[in-house]
Design a protein around this motif. Structure first.
Motif, PDB file in Angstrom:
ATOM      1  N   GLU B  67       0.856  -1.180   0.000  1.00  0.00           N
ATOM      2  CA  GLU B  67       0.000   0.000   0.000  1.00  0.00           C
ATOM      3  C   GLU B  67       0.894   1.232   0.000  1.00  0.00           C
ATOM      4  O   GLU B  67       1.735   1.399   0.894  1.00  0.00           O
ATOM      5  N   GLY B  69       2.328   4.799   0.691  1.00  0.00           N
ATOM      6  CA  GLY B  69       2.203   5.590   1.900  1.00  0.00           C
ATOM      7  C   GLY B  69       1.625   6.975   1.702  1.00  0.00           C
ATOM      8  O   GLY B  69       1.396   7.699   2.663  1.00  0.00           O
ATOM      9  N   TYR B  70       1.365   7.350   0.422  1.00  0.00           N
ATOM     10  CA  TYR B  70       0.862   8.709   0.183  1.00  0.00           C
ATOM     11  C   TYR B  70      -0.662   8.736   0.044  1.00  0.00           C
ATOM     12  O   TYR B  70      -1.336   9.510   0.715  1.00  0.00           O
ATOM     13  N   HIS B  71      -1.213   7.874  -0.828  1.00  0.00           N
ATOM     14  CA  HIS B  71      -2.663   7.884  -1.035  1.00  0.00           C
ATOM     15  C   HIS B  71      -3.291   6.500  -1.001  1.00  0.00           C
ATOM     16  O   HIS B  71      -4.454   6.337  -1.381  1.00  0.00           O
ATOM     17  N   GLY B  72      -2.506   5.488  -0.604  1.00  0.00           N
ATOM     18  CA  GLY B  72      -3.078   4.180  -0.381  1.00  0.00           C
ATOM     19  C   GLY B  72      -3.286   3.316  -1.616  1.00  0.00           C
ATOM     20  O   GLY B  72      -3.886   2.245  -1.522  1.00  0.00           O
ATOM     21  N   LEU B  73      -2.779   3.737  -2.781  1.00  0.00           N
ATOM     22  CA  LEU B  73      -2.862   2.837  -3.931  1.00  0.00           C
ATOM     23  C   LEU B  73      -2.145   1.542  -3.560  1.00  0.00           C
ATOM     24  O   LEU B  73      -1.078   1.565  -2.946  1.00  0.00           O
ATOM     25  N   ARG B  83      -6.140  -1.493  -5.840  1.00  0.00           N
ATOM     26  CA  ARG B  83      -7.030  -0.615  -5.069  1.00  0.00           C
ATOM     27  C   ARG B  83      -6.599   0.830  -5.236  1.00  0.00           C
ATOM     28  O   ARG B  83      -5.412   1.147  -5.164  1.00  0.00           O
ATOM     29  N   ILE B  84      -7.584   1.715  -5.488  1.00  0.00           N
ATOM     30  CA  ILE B  84      -7.353   3.154  -5.410  1.00  0.00           C
ATOM     31  C   ILE B  84      -8.414   3.696  -4.461  1.00  0.00           C
ATOM     32  O   ILE B  84      -9.591   3.778  -4.822  1.00  0.00           O
ATOM     33  N   PRO B  85      -8.035   4.064  -3.236  1.00  0.00           N
ATOM     34  CA  PRO B  85      -9.026   4.529  -2.263  1.00  0.00           C
ATOM     35  C   PRO B  85      -9.837   5.702  -2.832  1.00  0.00           C
ATOM     36  O   PRO B  85      -9.262   6.621  -3.433  1.00  0.00           O
TER      37      PRO B  85
END
Lengths: 350, 350, 350
Positions: B67, B69-73, B83-85
């Motif tokens: 995952e 650490g910046y935007h959870g991709l 996954r793209i939150p």
């Protein structure tokens, strides 16, 4: 990217750090010497004697003038050379550029562009900063090793909070909540609401919420250097999303950005809150923000280095990029406009 | 020289240093993130999220996925974004490159070239490493500030031992003895025998030779990254030069080279010996090798810097250069072949 | 500016620092290895073995020859290779360049230009250095991070003393006194007299002047590397300006400049005085000069950095620049002359 918007008030230094002694700062890639006159007014000049290029900041303050430390050439606050030891005639080009400066919100702001356009009334202001019902707290001058627009991206982007600031400003409840954005005048506004969720660690520490809260993050960014994050929380169901904020804790976190050069910027941050705290609590809140902004620094500096690496692929853009992308296009356009304006003669033309 | 052979298994890291946590390595100028899955398999991906270029190695391992650490991709072991939150659709280009990895001889080996050509059976192996009659000892990951081909030169060159490694692997008895070389398949073999001479310091310390010995140094180098030095000694007159090695002490010193970039390489070294030693003696032998390879490092780094200096004269080539020069031409040819192959469509063409 | 005058004797190192061991120096951007033979003669060679470019300074001195530390190639004092281990034939280009060296005034001087033009009798000499009525004191090898011509500017410039060296060599009495200059042969002479003024701090400490003094500063600079500052004081009214110096304290401060490369130079300084001092006083005087020359270093390094900054304005030239400007033009002309001479075949032509 090594071009900057010039016609803007940029934060240069905390007022608290400027005294009647010479100090050097770098902004938009240029060195300036900075000092306070006996009257209290702040002066900023190019930091190089036009004779041999000795930094004027290594010279001596004589009354309100600077004497160069190499041969004694002396410059007044307008940058005009008023003395050349050993010769009576002062050549007309013996002067350095002086920059307009105004002070507001605890900072000295400099105008690096066309002086004819420098309007002190246009310097950024947040009314609550001066409001006795609110409480303003000064933070640090945080140097970050990245282009200032990468920091600006971050300040058009509430989504990163869920992953970067888990111990301070965010939690995982917000991970999948989309962001909204719109342009309001010159300001890029990006926001989202997280409803009926646990309070973030900062408010768990310093608030008194019994249960879940409704919280908001409104990111206001006005190019080139003004960011203000309006965030807060209210007990769920008390009407905050409809505008009823009397039960809320609210903070305006300001980030005033100094582009040092293409590789570095300084985040002058402060916050203004709608509640009073004792000194120990205030210091603890400063500590929380320091932790959070250091997390941003860490990731922005890593990205800055990675941007110089060879790439196998082109960048992917996703939904949350809408606001930063629009902001970037606007900045490019401002720079282009400034350039054509300068080429056509600037404010002195026509 | 900043081009590399790509279709090869390169050593990336000691297996002992790879765990279920994210770590970064640089090879052929590129950054990769490296980790071990729950199953034990090793994964290597480009170390940059394709969104904002945050290093994935600064992210979090969630099960076997990373995952950001910046935007959870989130990326799986094949490099695919899963996954793209905040948004349901994943753009097709949201992926990073994954590199084939195999483990052998205590190291993880990576394939940086055309994945269609990555054949795990082609990774280097030394049968004695796995042989119970022999004893394998792992050394270090020695970073050397030079182009990896300068280290390769050194590993096609038994002659330097007489001058660089006087306290460990060589002595002056060999100074004037010429070297021989030939190409065997893809391997450059360079060797010499020193007959009826005192044992080298290493064997004086750890062998039990009463008198003079016959000793050999066979340097096997297979571009781009495999070097194996077969050296040993036997009492003079016991037939070692004719192939009778039952009385000998023999060591295979392996150097597996990671080209970090054009300025640095890492020598992953180990040795395999035909005699057992207790732990203290093994550690002392490691110390001797460490001393010797540090001597190489010192001189190679000095040469690397001197290569950037202005020169009054052209380099002199001497007899012992035959093998490294032939090796260099072969490397150039492999790179050229790879380029034309890539231009004609690679393994997917025809 | 990365071109240098080549046909000149340059100071390379203090004689006191040269022994029968190998040491490296950089001059005019080139690395040389330096050592003293058993006979005492000093040798300087290019510091790179022409085989693999290992620095010869990392090799071993064997008698008066250098054995390369990588493969044992051995070079005599003329730079000729006299041994290649393992092969009988020495290729004709197996040699390094040797540079003429002479010693005088406590320094080894090197000739980096056409050896046919190297005339030992042309090395700089100050007769008083050898005169028993005078006293010579060696100073330091002060490295300064600037182009050597910026230091040369400083040494054609008595005016800076009034502002840079207030605690040692100057005082404010001289601020407004103009300087004079003229070219005498190859030497640029710049001077001024300060009449009937307090003694400078140095002479207040180490002289015994009861009242005001007449003092002089004569700056002699001969490109590229010789500066000699003749300064002194005599009681006012005793005729010093007319040539009567018997009542005076006089010092010749020598600065022998080594251009290391375009970014650095070394100021080898010493002074010769017309009065004797005990050891403690001598050391205190050295301390005063060290303070003063460190003040020059500080400002010259700041200027060197500032010269790389973007500029809004063109440099201003003032009256005191006449001498340095004339000197700069002369240096340019010498370099141009050397180039055309070299192109037409040098000293060996015609």
């Amino acid at each position: 990217m090594d071009e900057f918007i010039r016609n803007a008030w940029y934060p240069l230094a905390w007022s608290r750090d400027i005294s009647q002694s010479l100090t050097q700062r770098r902004i938009l890639g240029q060195l300036v010497v900075l000092y306070r006159k006996a009257s209290g007014t702040v002066v900023a000049l190019d930091d190089a004697c036009p004779h041999r290029l000795a930094p004027l900041s290594m010279g001596r303050l004589k009354d309100d003038n600077i004497e160069c430390g190499y041969h004694g050439l002396t410059f007044d606050c307008s940058g005009q050379c008023i003395r050349i030891p050993g010769q009576p005639v002062i050549p007309p080009n013996a002067r350095v550029r002086a920059y307009p400066i105004v002070e507001n919100m605890g900072l000295a702001w400099i105008w690096m562009g066309d002086p004819a356009l420098a309007d002190p009334s246009k310097v950024f202001d947040l009314p609550q900063y001066h409001d006795a019902n609110w409480s303003a707290v000064e933070g640090d001058a945080l140097e970050i090793g990245c282009h200032y627009l990468n920091l600006a991206d971050n300040l058009c982007d509430p989504a990163h909070v869920s992953f970067v600031h888990l111990s301070t400003l965010g939690n995982s409840a917000s991970e999948d909540i989309p962001v909204h954005s719109e342009k309001q005048g010159d300001t890029f506004l990006t926001w989202r609401w997280i409803l009926d969720a646990p309070a973030i660690p900062l408010f768990q520490k310093f608030g008194n919420f019994a249960g879940n809260v409704d919280r908001w993050h409104y990111y206001h960014y006005t190019p080139p250097c003004i960011a203000m994050v309006d965030f807060g929380s209210a007990p769920t169901g008390t009407g905050a999303p409809d505008g009823e904020r009397s039960n809320s804790l609210q903070i305006f976190a300001c980030h005033f950005i100094t582009p040092v050069d293409a590789e570095r910027c300084i985040d002058h941050w402060l916050f203004v809150k709608n509640f009073q705290t004792d000194e120990a609590t205030t210091q603890a809140m400063i500590g929380q923000f320091r932790t959070a902004f250091d997390e941003d620094k860490t990731i922005l500096e890593a990205i800055h280095l990675n941007e110089k690496e060879p790439r196998n692929t082109r960048p992917v853009r996703i939904a949350i990029d809408a606001s930063p992308m629009r902001m970037r296009r606007a900045v490019d356009k401002i720079i282009e406009t400034e350039k054509s304006f300068a080429q056509s003669g600037g404010a002195n033309a026509a």
